[in-house]
Write a protein that holds these residues in place. Sequence first.
Motif, PDB file in Angstrom:
ATOM      1  N   ASP A 116       0.829  -1.206   0.000  1.00 25.71           N
ATOM      2  CA  ASP A 116       0.000   0.000   0.000  1.00 25.71           C
ATOM      3  C   ASP A 116       0.866   1.260   0.000  1.00 25.71           C
ATOM      4  O   ASP A 116       0.585   2.218  -0.725  1.00 25.71           O
ATOM      5  N   GLY A 117       1.933   1.258   0.816  1.00 30.90           N
ATOM      6  CA  GLY A 117       2.841   2.404   0.860  1.00 30.90           C
ATOM      7  C   GLY A 117       3.535   2.629  -0.474  1.00 30.90           C
ATOM      8  O   GLY A 117       3.661   3.766  -0.948  1.00 30.90           O
ATOM      9  N   LEU A 118       3.971   1.535  -1.102  1.00 36.12           N
ATOM     10  CA  LEU A 118       4.646   1.651  -2.396  1.00 36.12           C
ATOM     11  C   LEU A 118       3.684   2.137  -3.480  1.00 36.12           C
ATOM     12  O   LEU A 118       4.074   2.929  -4.344  1.00 36.12           O
ATOM     13  N   GLU A 119       2.433   1.679  -3.426  1.00 34.07           N
ATOM     14  CA  GLU A 119       1.447   2.151  -4.404  1.00 34.07           C
ATOM     15  C   GLU A 119       1.176   3.640  -4.226  1.00 34.07           C
ATOM     16  O   GLU A 119       1.013   4.367  -5.205  1.00 34.07           O
ATOM     17  N   LYS A 120       1.162   4.096  -2.981  1.00 34.33           N
ATOM     18  CA  LYS A 120       0.956   5.518  -2.720  1.00 34.33           C
ATOM     19  C   LYS A 120       2.136   6.322  -3.270  1.00 34.33           C
ATOM     20  O   LYS A 120       1.952   7.351  -3.911  1.00 34.33           O
ATOM     21  N   GLU A 121       3.358   5.826  -3.005  1.00 36.94           N
ATOM     22  CA  GLU A 121       4.556   6.494  -3.532  1.00 36.94           C
ATOM     23  C   GLU A 121       4.532   6.519  -5.057  1.00 36.94           C
ATOM     24  O   GLU A 121       4.906   7.512  -5.671  1.00 36.94           O
ATOM     25  N   LYS A 122       4.089   5.422  -5.655  1.00 35.63           N
ATOM     26  CA  LYS A 122       4.017   5.335  -7.115  1.00 35.63           C
ATOM     27  C   LYS A 122       3.060   6.392  -7.651  1.00 35.63           C
ATOM     28  O   LYS A 122       3.362   7.073  -8.628  1.00 35.63           O
ATOM     29  N   GLY A 123       1.873   6.530  -7.000  1.00 34.09           N
ATOM     30  CA  GLY A 123       0.899   7.531  -7.424  1.00 34.09           C
ATOM     31  C   GLY A 123       1.461   8.939  -7.332  1.00 34.09           C
ATOM     32  O   GLY A 123       1.280   9.750  -8.244  1.00 34.09           O
ATOM     33  N   THR A 124       2.178   9.219  -6.239  1.00 39.43           N
ATOM     34  CA  THR A 124       2.794  10.544  -6.057  1.00 39.43           C
ATOM     35  C   THR A 124       3.849  10.788  -7.134  1.00 39.43           C
ATOM     36  O   THR A 124       3.912  11.871  -7.715  1.00 39.43           O
ATOM     37  N   ALA A 125       4.660   9.778  -7.400  1.00 40.94           N
ATOM     38  CA  ALA A 125       5.712   9.909  -8.415  1.00 40.94           C
ATOM     39  C   ALA A 125       5.112  10.103  -9.806  1.00 40.94           C
ATOM     40  O   ALA A 125       5.617  10.902 -10.606  1.00 40.94           O
ATOM     41  N   GLU A 126       4.022   9.392 -10.109  1.00 41.65           N
ATOM     42  CA  GLU A 126       3.378   9.547 -11.416  1.00 41.65           C
ATOM     43  C   GLU A 126       2.799  10.949 -11.581  1.00 41.65           C
ATOM     44  O   GLU A 126       2.896  11.543 -12.647  1.00 41.65           O
ATOM     45  N   LYS A 127       2.206  11.483 -10.492  1.00 37.32           N
ATOM     46  CA  LYS A 127       1.656  12.840 -10.566  1.00 37.32           C
ATOM     47  C   LYS A 127       2.780  13.855 -10.783  1.00 37.32           C
ATOM     48  O   LYS A 127       2.652  14.774 -11.588  1.00 37.32           O
ATOM     49  N   LYS A 128       3.883  13.663 -10.074  1.00 35.26           N
ATOM     50  CA  LYS A 128       5.020  14.572 -10.231  1.00 35.26           C
ATOM     51  C   LYS A 128       5.573  14.493 -11.657  1.00 35.26           C
ATOM     52  O   LYS A 128       5.908  15.520 -12.256  1.00 35.26           O
ATOM     53  N   ALA A 129       5.636  13.275 -12.207  1.00 36.87           N
ATOM     54  CA  ALA A 129       6.112  13.102 -13.583  1.00 36.87           C
ATOM     55  C   ALA A 129       5.183  13.805 -14.568  1.00 36.87           C
ATOM     56  O   ALA A 129       5.644  14.456 -15.518  1.00 36.87           O
ATOM     57  N   ASP A 130       3.860  13.704 -14.345  1.00 36.80           N
ATOM     58  CA  ASP A 130       2.903  14.393 -15.216  1.00 36.80           C
ATOM     59  C   ASP A 130       3.084  15.899 -15.140  1.00 36.80           C
ATOM     60  O   ASP A 130       3.067  16.592 -16.169  1.00 36.80           O
ATOM     61  N   ASP A 131       3.260  16.429 -13.920  1.00 30.71           N
ATOM     62  CA  ASP A 131       3.470  17.864 -13.746  1.00 30.71           C
ATOM     63  C   ASP A 131       4.737  18.325 -14.462  1.00 30.71           C
ATOM     64  O   ASP A 131       4.751  19.368 -15.124  1.00 30.71           O
ATOM     65  N   LEU A 132       5.800  17.529 -14.339  1.00 36.55           N
ATOM     66  CA  LEU A 132       7.053  17.886 -15.006  1.00 36.55           C
ATOM     67  C   LEU A 132       6.915  17.833 -16.529  1.00 36.55           C
ATOM     68  O   LEU A 132       7.474  18.676 -17.238  1.00 36.55           O
ATOM     69  N   ARG A 133       6.150  16.857 -17.037  1.00 31.09           N
ATOM     70  CA  ARG A 133       5.925  16.774 -18.490  1.00 31.09           C
ATOM     71  C   ARG A 133       5.183  18.027 -18.983  1.00 31.09           C
ATOM     72  O   ARG A 133       5.545  18.609 -20.009  1.00 31.09           O
ATOM     73  N   GLU A 134       4.142  18.438 -18.237  1.00 29.55           N
ATOM     74  CA  GLU A 134       3.389  19.636 -18.611  1.00 29.55           C
ATOM     75  C   GLU A 134       4.283  20.866 -18.591  1.00 29.55           C
ATOM     76  O   GLU A 134       4.244  21.705 -19.505  1.00 29.55           O
ATOM     77  N   GLU A 135       5.091  20.973 -17.556  1.00 24.67           N
ATOM     78  CA  GLU A 135       6.003  22.119 -17.433  1.00 24.67           C
ATOM     79  C   GLU A 135       6.990  22.147 -18.604  1.00 24.67           C
ATOM     80  O   GLU A 135       7.266  23.198 -19.171  1.00 24.67           O
ATOM     81  N   ARG A 136       7.501  20.962 -18.956  1.00 21.04           N
ATOM     82  CA  ARG A 136       8.451  20.885 -20.070  1.00 21.04           C
ATOM     83  C   ARG A 136       7.774  21.262 -21.385  1.00 21.04           C
ATOM     84  O   ARG A 136       8.356  21.971 -22.217  1.00 21.04           O
ATOM     85  N   GLU A 137       6.536  20.788 -21.593  1.00 24.18           N
ATOM     86  CA  GLU A 137       5.808  21.128 -22.822  1.00 24.18           C
ATOM     87  C   GLU A 137       5.609  22.638 -22.934  1.00 24.18           C
ATOM     88  O   GLU A 137       5.792  23.214 -24.010  1.00 24.18           O
ATOM     89  N   GLU A 138       5.238  23.277 -21.821  1.00 25.81           N
ATOM     90  CA  GLU A 138       5.064  24.733 -21.829  1.00 25.81           C
ATOM     91  C   GLU A 138       6.375  25.433 -22.169  1.00 25.81           C
ATOM     92  O   GLU A 138       6.409  26.384 -22.954  1.00 25.81           O
TER      93      GLU A 138
END
Length: 186
Positions: A116-138
Amino acid sequence: MAKEPFVVDLFFGEYFGGHTGEMERPEEYPERVKPEIRPMGTKGSEIYSRPKAFPHPLDEEENIEEYRTDAGFRVMVLRPTKDIPEFPEEKFKRTIGYQMNEDLEEKIAGLQEEIDGLEKEKGTAEKKADDLREEREEWEKKEAAKSSSSSGIECDDCGSTNPKSRWKDNDGYCPSCSDVALEDAI
């Protein structure tokens, strides 16, 4: 090769020995059995003592499992469960089998918490990766706009694009708003 299976008692460890092949059927529980066992003796000369019926009526499918090794040695395991008649839960919880399963259940619960802890970390990491992708696209869009407007320089304040020569003609300030210096816009 042993003729009779060796019994492993996961209740309280009192009935380790050879199974005689006999199963007593108690009158009060005819659908259950009490296997007859020759408990191991404590002296080397007394390998087996007289046969004794197991004290609790067991379900043949739930409480008795038989295994055969590659060498042909047979093992019969007597496993405790909650549904044995006249076997109170507090006694069940003191059995070897229950304690073995309880340890496994604790390990499983611990592993589930870790998952459960690893899945939570994975979700946080995926959200951060999405945010970074959006920032890079901009950023890439902004860089592309700067390089595509080589015919002019964009003013950060008013957003208009004018050729460098017009900026120079306006004393180095934006020809549209005169608020931003050429050095700041480049």
